[in-house]
Design a protein around this motif. Sequence first.
Motif: not given
Length: 76
Positions: A58-62
């Motif tokens: 989720r961090r990489f997507v954000k």
Amino acid sequence: MAQTARIVGKVEYRGGDGPAVEIREGPVEVSLSNTDATLSWVEDDVHGSAAMPIGDFRRFVKEGKIKLDGPVQAEA
């Protein structure tokens, strides 16, 4: 259910206690569960796969390092 995405920035995963390994830029297939994300790709004749905690994914997507093709699709 898997969905497609693209790696467009520096995305790394750690296999156990080993060093961080960078996933090359390009198309990947993503399978999500409540606890992790599995990314799969093909590079030439080599198939690659990496699992990472869902929070890291989720961090990489954000951060825009992983671009999803459509909305996030959670596993049933």
